[in-house]
Scaffold this active site. Structure first.
Site, PDB file in Angstrom:
ATOM      1  N   GLU A 171     142.180 151.618  -4.551  1.00 38.04           N
ATOM      2  CA  GLU A 171     142.469 151.975  -5.939  1.00 38.04           C
ATOM      3  C   GLU A 171     142.718 150.727  -6.781  1.00 38.04           C
ATOM      4  OE1 GLU A 171     145.460 155.034  -5.820  1.00 38.04           O
ATOM      5  OE2 GLU A 171     144.209 156.301  -4.558  1.00 38.04           O
ATOM      6  N   HIS A 395     146.399 172.157  -1.318  1.00 39.15           N
ATOM      7  CA  HIS A 395     146.772 170.743  -1.429  1.00 39.15           C
ATOM      8  C   HIS A 395     147.616 170.322  -0.237  1.00 39.15           C
ATOM      9  CE1 HIS A 395     149.000 167.225  -3.386  1.00 39.15           C
ATOM     10  NE2 HIS A 395     147.773 166.838  -3.159  1.00 39.15           N
ATOM     11  N   HIS A 396     147.154 169.314   0.477  1.00 37.29           N
ATOM     12  CA  HIS A 396     147.900 168.758   1.610  1.00 37.29           C
ATOM     13  C   HIS A 396     148.195 167.289   1.330  1.00 37.29           C
ATOM     14  CE1 HIS A 396     145.794 171.772   4.578  1.00 37.29           C
ATOM     15  NE2 HIS A 396     146.597 172.374   3.718  1.00 37.29           N
ATOM     16  N   GLU A 397     149.283 167.010   0.639  1.00 36.39           N
ATOM     17  CA  GLU A 397     149.709 165.610   0.523  1.00 36.39           C
ATOM     18  C   GLU A 397     150.432 165.287   1.827  1.00 36.39           C
ATOM     19  OE1 GLU A 397     149.547 162.790  -1.751  1.00 36.39           O
ATOM     20  OE2 GLU A 397     150.243 162.150   0.226  1.00 36.39           O
ATOM     21  N   HIS A 476     141.950 162.492  -1.077  1.00 39.75           N
ATOM     22  CA  HIS A 476     142.485 161.383  -1.883  1.00 39.75           C
ATOM     23  C   HIS A 476     143.072 160.346  -0.929  1.00 39.75           C
ATOM     24  CE1 HIS A 476     142.515 162.685  -6.251  1.00 39.75           C
ATOM     25  NE2 HIS A 476     141.667 163.468  -5.599  1.00 39.75           N
ATOM     26  N   GLU A 477     143.073 159.108  -1.361  1.00 38.22           N
ATOM     27  CA  GLU A 477     143.443 157.979  -0.497  1.00 38.22           C
ATOM     28  C   GLU A 477     142.695 158.103   0.834  1.00 38.22           C
ATOM     29  OE1 GLU A 477     146.174 160.042  -1.657  1.00 38.22           O
ATOM     30  OE2 GLU A 477     145.973 158.967  -3.528  1.00 38.22           O
ATOM     31  N   GLU A 501     143.745 159.415 -12.566  1.00 40.95           N
ATOM     32  CA  GLU A 501     145.206 159.518 -12.450  1.00 40.95           C
ATOM     33  C   GLU A 501     145.915 158.282 -13.005  1.00 40.95           C
ATOM     34  OE1 GLU A 501     146.238 159.909  -8.322  1.00 40.95           O
ATOM     35  OE2 GLU A 501     145.606 157.901  -7.815  1.00 40.95           O
TER      36      GLU A 501
HETATM   37  C1  NOJ Z   1     147.826 160.745  -5.365  1.00 42.95           C
HETATM   38  C2  NOJ Z   1     146.620 161.567  -5.654  1.00 42.95           C
HETATM   39  O1  NOJ Z   1     145.522 160.749  -6.002  1.00 42.95           O
HETATM   40  C3  NOJ Z   1     146.961 162.545  -6.757  1.00 42.95           C
HETATM   41  O2  NOJ Z   1     145.815 163.252  -7.164  1.00 42.95           O
HETATM   42  C4  NOJ Z   1     148.053 163.453  -6.265  1.00 42.95           C
HETATM   43  O3  NOJ Z   1     148.426 164.322  -7.288  1.00 42.95           O
HETATM   44  C5  NOJ Z   1     149.263 162.655  -5.813  1.00 42.95           C
HETATM   45  N1  NOJ Z   1     148.888 161.624  -4.915  1.00 42.95           N
HETATM   46  C6  NOJ Z   1     150.295 163.532  -5.129  1.00 42.95           C
HETATM   47  O4  NOJ Z   1     149.758 164.077  -3.973  1.00 42.95           O
HETATM   48 CA    CA Z   2     145.166 158.308  -5.522  1.00 42.08          CA
END
Ligand code: NOJ
Ligand code: CA
Length: 705
Positions: A171, A395-397, A476-477, A501
Site C-alpha cells: 500500500e 467480512h473476515h478481518e 485486502h492486504e 481507503e
Molecule cells: C483495511 C481494509 O483495506 C479496509 O477495507 C477495511 O475496512 C479495514 N482494513 C478493516 O478491516
Molecule cells: Ca488496506
C-alpha cells in the site's frame, strides 16, 4: 537393405556422441521476441531481444540449496521444444476468449545428486516466462537458500516501483526513478518517509515496470506463485536486478518437500505502454480452471456499510454508540441495494472481536468469524436479505491472526454457505513488515513476513476452503496476485495497492495523488483485478473529526472528480466492483445511473491510448449485450484525447451517454460538478475526450435501433 541399416546405425551413433550446443534460442510466434539461453563455463545465462534490440543482457539463472547445486558445473543432458496454439474461455474477466500462442523449450541438466534439474522457457508475443523444474523423487526434502535469477536490463531506464520489505505491504504510491536510483532513501525523499525498522534488502515489489528510451515497455512479475515464497527484486545501484525471495524468519527461502516447479518468472514486453495492460501472459502461465462447477461464481456490484467507518468517520467497527453494523441500519443498506439491483451488501464490524486489541500484533485472538455482534441480528438480517433478493458480502478481518483464523475456517465458510453469502472480503491488517505471528512446532512464536512461503500457503488454504463452500474472495492486504484466478475463479479480486481507503482516512497531504490511478494500470493492475472501491461522489467536506464529534474536518479532499470516479469502473478491472460511497450520497444523483449500468464482466477490452502516470483510455464490451463502455482518466494535468470509435460494433447505432467534468472542473475546482450529455454515434465517428485536471470521463455506448 543391409546398407540402409548400417547408415541408420551410424546416424544414431553420431547423434549420441554429438555434444549438445551451449547456446539455444527461442522465439515468440510473431518472431518479435527472442530468448537466448547459454551455458558458459558451467553457469547458465539467458538474454532477451525485442525487435532485435537486446533488452535483457546476459543474466544468470540458478538456485542455491542445502542439498545440491544448481548454480555452477551445470551440464546439459537434453533439449526439447514444443509449439502451442490454443485458446481458452474465462469464467469471467476483461475478455471472454484468451489466446495462448507460444513456443517452448525445456533444457534438462545433469545434477550433482541424482535430482533432475531443468529450466523451461515459454515465449509469447507479449513476453516471456521461465521456471525451474526439479524432480525430487524419493530423495530427502531440502531447502532453497537463494534464487540467483538476474534481470540485467540493458539500459538504465525510468521505472515505476514500490518498496518491498516495508511496513505497509503493497500500500504505497509509486516512485518513478531510474533503475539505478532505487533505494529506500530515494523513496523516503520522493514519496514518503519509510518508517519502521529497515530490515531486509533494498528491493522492490513486482509487477515492476520499465519504459525504455526507445519506447519499449516491460514489466517483471511472476505467475502461479504456489508452494514457494514471493519474489521481490533486489536493487544494487545499477540497472541490474536480482531475484530476492522473501525468507522465513530463520532465513530459509523455501522449504521443498515434493517435485518442484517454481513460479514462472515473467517479463511482459510491449512496443508501447498502452499495449502492456492487455497482456495475458500471467494468465496463460497458470493452470486451467480446477473448479468443476462455476455456476455459482457471479460477477457483480456491491454496496457496503464501510465508507461511514473508513471515509466519513461517523461510525465504528467496534461496540459503542456509533457502532455501524446495527440491525436496523444494515436493513436500510439492504433496502437501498435491493432497490437498485445490486448483488451484494458488505457489512464490516458485524462479528465479535472488534472490541479487543485486534490490530496489529497477532495477539488479540478474539475475532470470531461466525459469531455475530449482539447488535447485528444475523438471523433477522440474513432472512431480510433473502426476502429482498440480495446477498450479504461477508467480512473476515483477521488482523493477521493466522492461527485464530485457520482454526475457524470451516465454521466461517459454513456460516457463509448457510446464509447465502457468496463473496467474502478478507483482511490482513498488520503494522510492521515482519510481524505475522507463527507458532512453531517447538511451541515458540516466530514473526514471518507478509509475503513469504508461510503466507503464500495460508492464502491458498483459505482460497481452497472458500471454494469448497462456494464462496469467492476479495482479499485486502493480500499476497500479490500471480494469475491464480484462472485456476481458482473464486479468487475474485484483491486490494494489494494503495486504494481509495487512503483518501478516506488520510488528509489531503498524505492521500493518493491524482496521478496514482494513471500509474496503476501499468503496474499493479497488470497482475489482477483490484478492489480499489471507486465511486465516491462526495469528494470534499465528507469526513468528521470523530464519530462523536460531527464537525467536518476540512483537511480531507479526494484527489478526483465524480466523472473520474465513474471512469475508474472501466479503467480498473474487477469482477466484483463496489459502489463505495454512502447511499445518501447516491440517492437522486444523476451520475449514479452510470454505476448502475456499468457491467463487471466483459467480452472484449481495448486500451485506446495511455502514458504511464499521465493518462489512459480503456474501452470494454459488455459480455451480455452489444453495449460498450469507455473510461478515460488523467493525472493533475488537463488534456484532450481524440478517440476513433472504430471499436464499436459495425452495423449498429449507439447512443453515447457522456459523463464528463465541466469546462471549469477538476479535482481542485468543482470536483463534484458533473455534466451529462448524449449524442448518437456509430463506429465511423470520432470523439474528443476533454479531461479536466485530475479528472476523467465515462461513456456508456448504448445500442439503439
Ligand atoms: C483495511 C481494509 O483495506 C479496509 O477495507 C477495511 O475496512 C479495514 N482494513 C478493516 O478491516
Ligand atoms: Ca488496506
Amino acid at each position: 537393405m543391409k546398407n540402409m541399416f548400417f547408415i541408420a546405425l551410424l546416424l544414431v551413433q553420431y547423434a549420441c556422441n554429438v555434444k549438445l550446443s551451449d547456446v539455444h534460442t527461442l522465439s515468440s510466434p510473431d518472431n518479435s521476441i527472442d530468448v537466448t539461453i547459454e551455458l558458459k563455463e558451467g553457469e547458465l545465462f539467458y538474454s532477451v531481444n525485442k525487435n532485435n534490440i537486446q533488452i535483457i543482457s546476459p543474466s544468470k539463472l540458478g538456485l542455491v540449496t542445502n542439498a545440491f547445486s544448481f548454480n555452477s558445473d551445470i551440464s546439459l543432458l537434453s533439449v526439447k521444444r514444443k509449439k502451442s496454439r490454443s485458446s481458452w474461455t474465462q469464467v469471467w474477466g476483461e475478455q471472454e476468449i484468451v489466446d495462448d500462442h507460444h513456443n517452448e523449450i525445456f533444457l534438462q541438466f545433469a545434477s550433482t545428486d541424482r535430482r533432475k534439474t531443468g529450466v523451461r522457457f515459454k515465449a509469447f508475443d507479449d513476453g516471456i516466462g521461465f521456471r525451474y523444474e526439479i524432480r525430487k523423487g524419493s530423495l530427502p526434502d531440502y531447502e532453497i537458500m537463494d534464487e540467483l535469477t538476474e534481470f540485467n536490463l540493458s539500459e538504465d531506464s525510468p521505472s515505476w516501483w514500490i518498496p518491498a520489505y516495508a511496513y505497509r505491504r503493497y500500500e504505497f504510491l509509486y516512485a518513478n526513478t531510474l533503475i539505478s536510483e532505487i533505494s529506500r532513501d530515494t523513496y523516503s525523499e520522493l514519496i514518503e518517509n519509510l518508517s519502521g525498522p529497515r530490515i531486509g534488502p533494498e528491493a522492490v515489489q513486482t509487477p515492476f515496470t520499465i519504459e525504455r528510451k526507445d519506447g519499449i515497455v516491460l514489466s517483471i512479475h511472476e505467475a502461479n506463485l504456489t508452494d514457494y515464497s514471493s519474489m521481490t527484486l533486489k536493487a544494487n545501484g545499477t540497472q541490474n536486478l536480482e531475484s530476492d525471495l522473501v525468507p522465513w524468519s530463520n532465513g530459509v527461502k523455501v522449504y521443498v518437500d515434493s517435485d518442484l516447479q517454481t513460479p514462472w518468472r515473467t517479463i511482459m514486453i510491449a512496443d508501447k505502454a498502452s499495449d502492456l495492460p492487455l497482456s495475458t501472459l500471467t494468465l496463460n502461465l497458470n493452470e486451467p480452471n480446477r473448479l468443476k462447477n462455476t455456476e455459482w461464481i457471479k460477477p457483480g456490484k456491491y454496496i457496503g456499510l464501510w465508507w461511514e467507518m473508513i471515509g466519513t468517520n461517523q461510525s465504528t467497527w467496534g461496540s459503542g454508540p456509533n457502532h455501524g453494523a446495527k440491525t436496523d441500519k444494515v436493513k436500510e443498506y439492504i433496502d437501498f441495494g435491493s432497490k437498485y439491483g445490486f448483488d451484494g451488501v458488505l457489512v464490516e464490524g458485524w462479528n465479535l472481536g472488534w472490541d479487543e486489541n485486534w490490530c496489529c500484533t497477532g495477539d488479540g485472538e478474539e475475532f470470531s468469524f461466525y459469531k455475530s455482534h449482539p447488535e447485528f441480528n444475523s438471523e433477522e438480517i440474513n432472512a431480510y436479505a433473502k426476502l429482498k433478493n440480495i446477498r450479504l458480502v461477508g467480512h473476515h478481518e483477521t488482523g493477521s491472526q493466522i492461527s485464530n483464523y485457520e482454526s475457524q475456517l470451516e465454521q466461517a465458510f459454513q456460516y457463509c454457505k448457510s446464509n447465502g453469502i457468496r463473496v467474502v472480503k478478507t483482511g490482513y491488517v498488520n503494522d510492521g513488515s515482519q510481524n505475522i505471528k507463527r507458532l512453531g512446532k517447538d511451541g515458540k512464536v516466530y514473526r514471518e513476513w507478509h509475503h513469504g512461503q508461510f503466507m503464500v500457503e495460508h492464502f491458498r488454504k483459505v482460497l481452497e476452503t472458500a471454494a469448497r463452500y462456494q464462496v469467492g474472495l476479495v482479499v485486502h492486504e493480500p499476497i500479490k496476485d500471480t494469475g491464480l484466478r484462472r485456476t481458482f475463479p473464486n479468487m475474485l479480486s484483491r486490494e494489494g495497492a494503495k486504494g481509495q481507503e487512503f483518501n478516506g482516512f488520510m488528509s489531503t497531504k498524505d492521500n493518493n495523488k491524482p496521478n496514482h490511478t494513471t500509474i496503476l494500470p501499468f503496474t499493479r493492475l497488470l497482475s489482477s483485478p483490484m478492489d480499489y472501491t471507486p465511486g465516491i461522489f462526495k469528494l470534499t467536506n465528507y469526513r468528521y473529526f470523530a464519530p462523536d464529534n460531527r464537525t467536518v474536518n476540512p483537511n480531507h479532499r479526494i484527489p478526483s472528480t465524480i466523472a473520474k470516479e465513474l471512469a475508474l469502473y472501466v479503467v480498473i478491472y474487477a469482477p466484483v466492483q463496489m459502489a463505495a460511497d454512502l447511499p445518501t450520497h447516491y440517492e437522486g444523483h444523476p451520475g449514479f445511473q452510470f454505476i448502475l449500468d456499468v457491467p463487471t464482466d466483459w467480452s472484449k477490452t481495448k486500451v485506446l491510448n495511455g502514458e504511464i502516470g499521465k493518462f489512459i483510455t480503456v474501452v470494454r464490451k459488455d459480455r451480455s449485450s452489444s453495449d460498450w463502455f469507455l473510461g478515460s482518466i488523467t493525472n493533475e494535468k488537463d488534456r484532450t484525447v481524440n478517440v476513433s470509435l472504430s471499436f464499436l460494433d459495425k452495423n449498429q447505432n449507439y447512443k453515447a451517454i457522456i459523463y464528463t467534468d465541466p469546462e471549469d472542473g477538476g479535482w481542485l475546482k468543482n470536483p463534484e460538478k458533473l455534466v451529462i450529455k448524449e449524442t448518437n454515434v456509430t463506429y465511423v465517428d470520432e470523439l474528443d475526450i476533454n479531461l479536466a485536471p485530475g479528472g476523467g470521463q465515462a461513456i456508456h455506448f448504448k445500442t439503439i435501433k
